[in-house]
Write a protein that holds these residues in place. Structure first.
Motif, short mmCIF file in Angstrom:
data_model
loop_
_atom_site.label_atom_id
_atom_site.label_comp_id
_atom_site.label_asym_id
_atom_site.label_seq_id
_atom_site.Cartn_x
_atom_site.Cartn_y
_atom_site.Cartn_z
N GLU A 206 -23.55 -62.53 64.35
CA GLU A 206 -22.52 -63.58 64.31
C GLU A 206 -22.20 -63.99 62.89
O GLU A 206 -21.06 -64.32 62.57
N LEU B 30 -19.17 -62.52 61.12
CA LEU B 30 -17.80 -62.81 61.57
C LEU B 30 -17.12 -63.72 60.54
O LEU B 30 -17.36 -64.93 60.49
N ALA C 184 -16.50 -68.08 61.81
CA ALA C 184 -16.79 -68.83 63.03
C ALA C 184 -18.23 -69.33 63.12
O ALA C 184 -18.52 -70.22 63.93
N PRO D 110 -13.60 -66.82 66.75
CA PRO D 110 -14.32 -65.70 66.14
C PRO D 110 -13.49 -64.43 66.01
O PRO D 110 -13.84 -63.53 65.28
N MET E 259 -16.67 -71.16 68.34
CA MET E 259 -17.22 -71.20 66.99
C MET E 259 -18.37 -72.21 66.98
O MET E 259 -18.39 -73.16 67.75
#
Length: 277
Positions: free
Chosen positions: A57, A60, A105, A179, A269
């Protein structure tokens, strides 16, 4: 189609993984995204989800990292207009955010001194040149939607006459977007999406985009009547009621807080905050 910027390279998000667009022969540079948009749409329809690989993550980034123009709309939901103490505007009220405020995000954002507030917003992404677009064709240049936060330091924003909206909303990290970009063709209910914002697990904003005073086609018509819109431009479409500076007592974001921003069909997010070094 869900297109993301993974560590500076374009990827298609599929389920829990990502497929780099370079595997389809496309230029992975985000700067080339909109030149390839229609071809990416066709390619994405046939991508095997089994080709997706896991991603972090934290990789991103803002899916449009360098837009030429960022427009933002004030007082575009009736309950927010009422809580702010204003009458419903007759025309969209527009300000700007500066591109250096953009972030991804899932990041940690530094808090400047003052009162930092949340404003969950659907963000319309322009993918085609547009000038003087009639309202009935207002969706045409919008190729995608994404989740955005118009974070605002209220002391800077409201200082002076006239107020300093653009500066107060453009500290580093004050424009989280992501995202991913979700193609408007994949959103059956693109005019009626649920928005939910949570601070430390408490729901602080909840509404639907169908309750905008000026829906996205009207905003595109209004803006393009004056400014030619270009691929990559972003339109922050306004925030619902529930912002911190209109609460009693007021509530603002502090170090260690977690802000979750979610829009139906577009994703979620999550941001944490710390005092600026």
């Amino acid at each position: 189609m869900r297109i993301a910027n993974l560590a500076g390279r374009i990827a298609l998000l599929t389920g829990d993984g990502a497929v780099p667009v370079a595997t389809g022969g496309f230029d992975p540079d985000p700067a080339a995204l909109f030149d390839q948009w229609d071809a990416l749409l066709r390619w994405s329809a046939d991508v095997d989800p089994a080709r997706a690989v896991p991603y972090k993550e934290s990789d991103l980034r803002a899916p449009v990292p360098a837009p030429g123009q960022i427009f933002a709309v004030a007082l575009n939901y009736r309950p927010h207009t009422a809580e702010a103490g204003y009458e419903e505007p007759a025309e969209p009220l527009v300000f700007t955010k500066f591109p250096t405020c953009l972030t991804g995000a899932y990041t940690t954002i530094d808090l400047p001194p003052g009162h930092v507030d949340w404003e969950l917003e659907a963000v319309a992404v322009i993918g085609r040149d547009a000038h003087r677009v009639p309202q009935e064709n207002g969706w045409d240049p919008v190729v995608a939607l994404t989740v955005g936060q118009d974070l605002s330091e209220r002391i800077t924003q409201l200082a002076g006459r006239p107020a300093q909206f653009s500066l107060g909303k453009s500290f580093p990290g004050f424009g989280p977007v992501g995202p991913a970009l979700v193609g408007t063709g994949a959103l059956a209910g693109r005019d009626d999406l649920e928005l939910t914002c949570e601070l430390n697990g408490d729901v602080v904003q909840h509404d639907r985009t169908s309750n905008m005073i000026f829906p996205i086609p009207r905003l595109v018509a209004h803006l393009s009547a004056i400014c030619p819109l270009r691929p990559g431009d972003l339109i922050f479409t306004g925030t619902p009621a529930g912002v911190g500076n209109r609460r009693t007592p007021q509530r603002f974001i502090g170090p260690g807080d977690t802000l979750v921003s979610r829009i139906e069909g577009l994703g979620e997010m999550r941001h944490t905050f710390r005092s600026a070094p």
